[in-house]
Design a protein around this motif. Sequence first.
Motif, PDB file in Angstrom:
ATOM      1  N   ALA A  90       0.898  -1.323   0.019  1.00  0.00           N
ATOM      2  CA  ALA A  90       0.053  -0.023   0.052  1.00  0.00           C
ATOM      3  C   ALA A  90       0.932   1.366   0.037  1.00  0.00           C
ATOM      4  CB  ALA A  90      -0.690  -0.015   1.184  1.00  0.00           C
ATOM      5  N   ALA A  91       2.137   1.175   0.728  1.00  0.00           N
ATOM      6  CA  ALA A  91       2.965   2.362   0.592  1.00  0.00           C
ATOM      7  C   ALA A  91       3.367   2.630  -0.678  1.00  0.00           C
ATOM      8  CB  ALA A  91       4.108   2.063   1.656  1.00  0.00           C
ATOM      9  N   ARG A  92       3.964   1.673  -1.426  1.00  0.00           N
ATOM     10  CA  ARG A  92       4.283   1.711  -2.809  1.00  0.00           C
ATOM     11  C   ARG A  92       3.193   2.341  -3.655  1.00  0.00           C
ATOM     12  NH1 ARG A  92       7.294  -3.181  -1.800  1.00  0.00           N
ATOM     13  NH2 ARG A  92       5.609  -4.280  -2.709  1.00  0.00           N
ATOM     14  N   THR A  93       2.042   1.934  -3.464  1.00  0.00           N
ATOM     15  CA  THR A  93       0.889   2.413  -4.351  1.00  0.00           C
ATOM     16  C   THR A  93       0.531   3.956  -4.185  1.00  0.00           C
ATOM     17  OG1 THR A  93      -0.305   0.187  -4.234  1.00  0.00           O
ATOM     18  CG2 THR A  93      -1.437   2.002  -4.530  1.00  0.00           C
ATOM     19  N   VAL A  94       0.530   4.240  -2.814  1.00  0.00           N
ATOM     20  CA  VAL A  94       0.489   5.665  -2.528  1.00  0.00           C
ATOM     21  C   VAL A  94       1.379   6.595  -3.073  1.00  0.00           C
ATOM     22  CG1 VAL A  94       0.191   7.460  -0.593  1.00  0.00           C
ATOM     23  CG2 VAL A  94      -1.009   5.173  -0.386  1.00  0.00           C
ATOM     24  N   LEU A  95       2.694   6.264  -2.828  1.00  0.00           N
ATOM     25  CA  LEU A  95       3.603   6.792  -3.269  1.00  0.00           C
ATOM     26  C   LEU A  95       3.784   7.195  -4.735  1.00  0.00           C
ATOM     27  CD1 LEU A  95       6.251   8.644  -2.732  1.00  0.00           C
ATOM     28  CD2 LEU A  95       7.496   6.481  -2.945  1.00  0.00           C
ATOM     29  N   ALA A  96       3.643   6.030  -5.633  1.00  0.00           N
ATOM     30  CA  ALA A  96       3.870   5.959  -6.860  1.00  0.00           C
ATOM     31  C   ALA A  96       2.305   6.907  -7.634  1.00  0.00           C
ATOM     32  CB  ALA A  96       3.477   4.727  -7.523  1.00  0.00           C
ATOM     33  N   ALA A  97       1.205   6.760  -6.871  1.00  0.00           N
ATOM     34  CA  ALA A  97       0.003   7.329  -7.155  1.00  0.00           C
ATOM     35  C   ALA A  97       0.226   8.900  -7.325  1.00  0.00           C
ATOM     36  CB  ALA A  97      -1.191   6.936  -6.698  1.00  0.00           C
ATOM     37  N   GLU A  98       0.705   9.565  -6.085  1.00  0.00           N
ATOM     38  CA  GLU A  98       0.647  10.764  -5.717  1.00  0.00           C
ATOM     39  C   GLU A  98       1.914  11.382  -6.660  1.00  0.00           C
ATOM     40  OE1 GLU A  98      -1.291  12.653  -4.201  1.00  0.00           O
ATOM     41  OE2 GLU A  98      -2.505  10.854  -3.518  1.00  0.00           O
ATOM     42  N   VAL A  99       2.917  10.588  -6.938  1.00  0.00           N
ATOM     43  CA  VAL A  99       3.829  11.319  -7.875  1.00  0.00           C
ATOM     44  C   VAL A  99       3.264  11.361  -9.321  1.00  0.00           C
ATOM     45  CG1 VAL A  99       6.152  10.806  -8.904  1.00  0.00           C
ATOM     46  CG2 VAL A  99       5.918  10.567  -6.615  1.00  0.00           C
ATOM     47  N   GLY A 100       2.533  10.435  -9.654  1.00  0.00           N
ATOM     48  CA  GLY A 100       1.949  10.693 -10.902  1.00  0.00           C
ATOM     49  C   GLY A 100       0.850  11.507 -11.164  1.00  0.00           C
ATOM     50  N   ARG A 101       0.163  11.876 -10.064  1.00  0.00           N
ATOM     51  CA  ARG A 101      -0.690  12.704 -10.137  1.00  0.00           C
ATOM     52  C   ARG A 101      -0.079  14.431 -10.130  1.00  0.00           C
ATOM     53  NH1 ARG A 101      -4.194  13.161  -5.164  1.00  0.00           N
ATOM     54  NH2 ARG A 101      -5.288  14.760  -6.404  1.00  0.00           N
ATOM     55  N   GLY A 102       1.040  14.434  -9.650  1.00  0.00           N
ATOM     56  CA  GLY A 102       2.020  15.647  -9.685  1.00  0.00           C
ATOM     57  C   GLY A 102       2.342  15.975 -11.254  1.00  0.00           C
ATOM     58  N   LEU A 103       2.870  14.871 -11.691  1.00  0.00           N
ATOM     59  CA  LEU A 103       3.374  14.955 -13.173  1.00  0.00           C
ATOM     60  C   LEU A 103       2.480  14.919 -14.146  1.00  0.00           C
ATOM     61  CD1 LEU A 103       5.988  12.000 -13.154  1.00  0.00           C
ATOM     62  CD2 LEU A 103       6.348  14.576 -12.944  1.00  0.00           C
ATOM     63  N   ALA A 104       1.114  14.651 -13.773  1.00  0.00           N
ATOM     64  CA  ALA A 104      -0.172  14.761 -14.735  1.00  0.00           C
ATOM     65  C   ALA A 104      -0.249  16.252 -14.786  1.00  0.00           C
ATOM     66  CB  ALA A 104      -1.217  14.046 -14.151  1.00  0.00           C
ATOM     67  N   GLN A 105      -0.281  17.068 -13.509  1.00  0.00           N
ATOM     68  CA  GLN A 105      -0.414  18.371 -13.466  1.00  0.00           C
ATOM     69  C   GLN A 105       0.288  19.174 -14.465  1.00  0.00           C
ATOM     70  OE1 GLN A 105      -2.966  19.616 -11.087  1.00  0.00           O
ATOM     71  NE2 GLN A 105      -2.770  21.524 -12.244  1.00  0.00           N
ATOM     72  N   LEU A 119      -6.359   9.742 -16.302  1.00  0.00           N
ATOM     73  CA  LEU A 119      -5.149   9.359 -15.670  1.00  0.00           C
ATOM     74  C   LEU A 119      -4.959   9.814 -14.291  1.00  0.00           C
ATOM     75  CD1 LEU A 119      -2.749   7.193 -15.619  1.00  0.00           C
ATOM     76  CD2 LEU A 119      -1.379   9.083 -16.622  1.00  0.00           C
ATOM     77  N   ALA A 120      -5.232  10.987 -14.067  1.00  0.00           N
ATOM     78  CA  ALA A 120      -5.153  11.705 -12.703  1.00  0.00           C
ATOM     79  C   ALA A 120      -6.440  11.178 -12.097  1.00  0.00           C
ATOM     80  CB  ALA A 120      -5.285  13.074 -12.942  1.00  0.00           C
ATOM     81  N   ALA A 121      -7.461  10.845 -12.571  1.00  0.00           N
ATOM     82  CA  ALA A 121      -8.582  10.400 -11.779  1.00  0.00           C
ATOM     83  C   ALA A 121      -8.266   8.957 -11.233  1.00  0.00           C
ATOM     84  CB  ALA A 121     -10.071  10.483 -12.541  1.00  0.00           C
ATOM     85  N   LEU A 122      -7.703   8.057 -12.230  1.00  0.00           N
ATOM     86  CA  LEU A 122      -7.439   6.816 -11.873  1.00  0.00           C
ATOM     87  C   LEU A 122      -6.492   6.835 -10.720  1.00  0.00           C
ATOM     88  CD1 LEU A 122      -7.366   5.183 -15.426  1.00  0.00           C
ATOM     89  CD2 LEU A 122      -9.274   5.007 -13.650  1.00  0.00           C
ATOM     90  N   LEU A 123      -5.249   7.658 -10.740  1.00  0.00           N
ATOM     91  CA  LEU A 123      -4.250   7.550  -9.686  1.00  0.00           C
ATOM     92  C   LEU A 123      -4.743   8.148  -8.424  1.00  0.00           C
ATOM     93  CD1 LEU A 123      -1.390   9.064 -12.100  1.00  0.00           C
ATOM     94  CD2 LEU A 123      -1.674   6.880 -11.096  1.00  0.00           C
ATOM     95  N   ARG A 124      -5.766   9.054  -8.466  1.00  0.00           N
ATOM     96  CA  ARG A 124      -6.319   9.500  -7.244  1.00  0.00           C
ATOM     97  C   ARG A 124      -7.132   8.450  -6.631  1.00  0.00           C
ATOM     98  NH1 ARG A 124      -7.748  14.609  -5.034  1.00  0.00           N
ATOM     99  NH2 ARG A 124      -9.413  14.699  -3.662  1.00  0.00           N
ATOM    100  N   ALA A 125      -7.929   7.386  -7.392  1.00  0.00           N
ATOM    101  CA  ALA A 125      -8.706   6.457  -6.749  1.00  0.00           C
ATOM    102  C   ALA A 125      -7.757   5.443  -6.193  1.00  0.00           C
ATOM    103  CB  ALA A 125      -9.543   5.779  -7.771  1.00  0.00           C
ATOM    104  N   ALA A 126      -6.560   5.190  -6.916  1.00  0.00           N
ATOM    105  CA  ALA A 126      -5.635   4.392  -6.111  1.00  0.00           C
ATOM    106  C   ALA A 126      -4.890   4.864  -5.160  1.00  0.00           C
ATOM    107  CB  ALA A 126      -4.513   4.018  -7.504  1.00  0.00           C
ATOM    108  N   SER A 127      -4.675   6.115  -5.108  1.00  0.00           N
ATOM    109  CA  SER A 127      -4.063   6.693  -3.659  1.00  0.00           C
ATOM    110  C   SER A 127      -5.094   6.781  -2.690  1.00  0.00           C
ATOM    111  CB  SER A 127      -3.666   8.361  -4.065  1.00  0.00           C
ATOM    112  OG  SER A 127      -3.127   8.878  -2.969  1.00  0.00           O
ATOM    113  N   THR A 128      -6.296   7.106  -2.812  1.00  0.00           N
ATOM    114  CA  THR A 128      -7.407   6.873  -1.927  1.00  0.00           C
ATOM    115  C   THR A 128      -7.683   5.415  -1.140  1.00  0.00           C
ATOM    116  OG1 THR A 128      -8.747   8.713  -2.876  1.00  0.00           O
ATOM    117  CG2 THR A 128     -10.043   7.139  -1.567  1.00  0.00           C
TER     118      THR A 128
END
Length: 658
Positions: free
Chosen positions: A78-93, A133-142
């Motif tokens: 879960a830690a890896r999932t949250v970290l990867a998802a938040e980094v991905g969301r930032g890059l998507a921005q 993609l940002a929406a999917l990453l947000r769901a994964a982070s949640t």
Amino acid sequence: MRKAAGSDTRAHAGGKDGEPPEASDSEVLLFGGPLRYDMGWSQHADAFPELNLRAMVRRLPSLLASSFRLAWQADRRAARTVLAAEVGRGLAQAVSLLAVNTVLARLIAGGPVEDRLRGAAPALTALAAVMLLAALLRAASTYGTGRLEPKVERVATELYLERAAAVELAAIEDDAFHKLLDTAKYGAQSARRMISYSARVVNAMISLVAAAGVLTVLHPALLPLLVTMTLPSAWSALTIARRRYESFHTWIQHARAGHLISSLLTEPEAAPEVRVHGVGPFLLRHFRSMSESAEAEQERLARLAARTGLVAAAWTGIATVATYATLGGLLLAGAMALSVVGTAVIAIRTGSASLDALVLEVNSLHEEALFVGDMQRLYVEAAQRAIPVGGAPLPANPREIRLESVTFTYPGKAARPALCDVTLTVPLGKIVALVGENGSGKTTLVKLLAGLYAPDRGRILWDDVDAANADRQQLAERIAMVAQDFKRWPFTARVNVALGRPSAAPTDERVSSSVAEAGAQDVVADLPRGLDTLLARGFSGGHELSGGQWQRLGIARAAYRRGQILIVDEPTAALDARAELEVFEKIRALAGTGQTVILITHRLASVRHADLVHVLDQGRLVESGSPEELLAMGGVYAELYSLQAEQFTAKVPTRGAG
């Protein structure tokens, strides 16, 4: 939420112009004075100056690393999932800002509308894909955060409880250590919240970097303006957090007192007196007074927060006007195209929102980290005050326990020692009685024998092995104790007996034999479900025992332990005369099997079968010998014995005489 008496325990004080109030009448009457901690001596005082922007930025890497370690320990996947998802969301921005700039440039460019729309289509498609993609990453982070948070709280709570349960009794009774226990217990909840804060910090950092990069490319003057817009809110958030944290630590004892008063109104033990003596209105009145002090502190902090927020809002407004005026000037001067200005506006709004979010989330992260720091300080201090592991082995079959010139004073008490220069012997395999008036040191002596305290001076020897150097686990294994105030566990009767030795499987045979040894068969037989009856009236199917019934179960618990030495402190205080006689017969039977019995009682007739009696007076040993020898001496024991005997032989005056 961290609650106090009618309020948030992080905010307790109150007074005009930020000054805390004087102690309320309730504090003085009920608790003897103001319930405040002087922060001047506290370890936490050093944390307050750290709540500033420079320190926050400096500590941010360590805060994120601390959160990641907690998450990694709880659930690596879960830690890896949250970290990867938040980094991905930032890059998507960042990608979305570049796509927006391309779309605006195509739409504002010259030519037919159809050509401009056709030229913007690829960028619009890319923007839509990035948003998906940002929406999917947000769901994964949640999802990942939802998995992590309860696990992190559980791990942190287990560590807290494990360390707290392993410290010496003197630490639990120490006010300063108990204060640390009070504050550290919030650390597990803070550790849980740090996970989501850290995830949002990572996302905000990357989004901010993306927006700042775009602004720098568009025009170098825009980046400082972005920072200027956000600094006032950062100052405001940090100032308010610092006040909350200081208030929490200063007023935590006041909060505990408020909880105490409210619990007294509902606890079963106090219920009869609350009703017969009419204590309810009295407690309610003082609960209201304590709560009003807490509310006054919330009002004080709210007043200061409003003032700080107004100042920050004024500076933010000035900075915002300056930023958009600069954009207008660049546009009028021809230094920036209209499409670039549009992108800059979006980037400024995005960057400002990201920077605001970053400051607020880092502030929250830092504040929670202070409470996690309390928990980590508890770990360190608990390790320093833990019951030592290992040591010299005790003799397998010792002949005696000997106290040599033992002196002990309870920590924090300036009064006379509880024990002073006591030298005596406890022969094993015998019944040894400790007698004396209240406050003579009897209970303190057996706590020293059981290893719950260490003498200030002198030695306690098991044959020739000093208990101070002995294996404490071995020493505890030898002892079974029925304290005067033994714990009445809110579990089943079976568990109440089996907790005498929780490491042993609670077999029916062992539990039943222990109940029989204590003469508690009738107690169990009268229970609705026998040994499986819940002894807690506040729960469904719960049952309450009388004091005498509890005392028999307490003795059964000690019998279940099968300790080499049985310590019984006032074992018949709640029993009638017949039951008292039966209990002492059981105690004598235990001694007949070779078990050592150390008996504390005020009823001197009950010690006539003791092999040895030690008489204590004001912490000193004044007499030792058999009951017959002490009666013949005519000393303290004989005097106390005579006083009690007179209660039964004195004539009762007849009514109507004269």
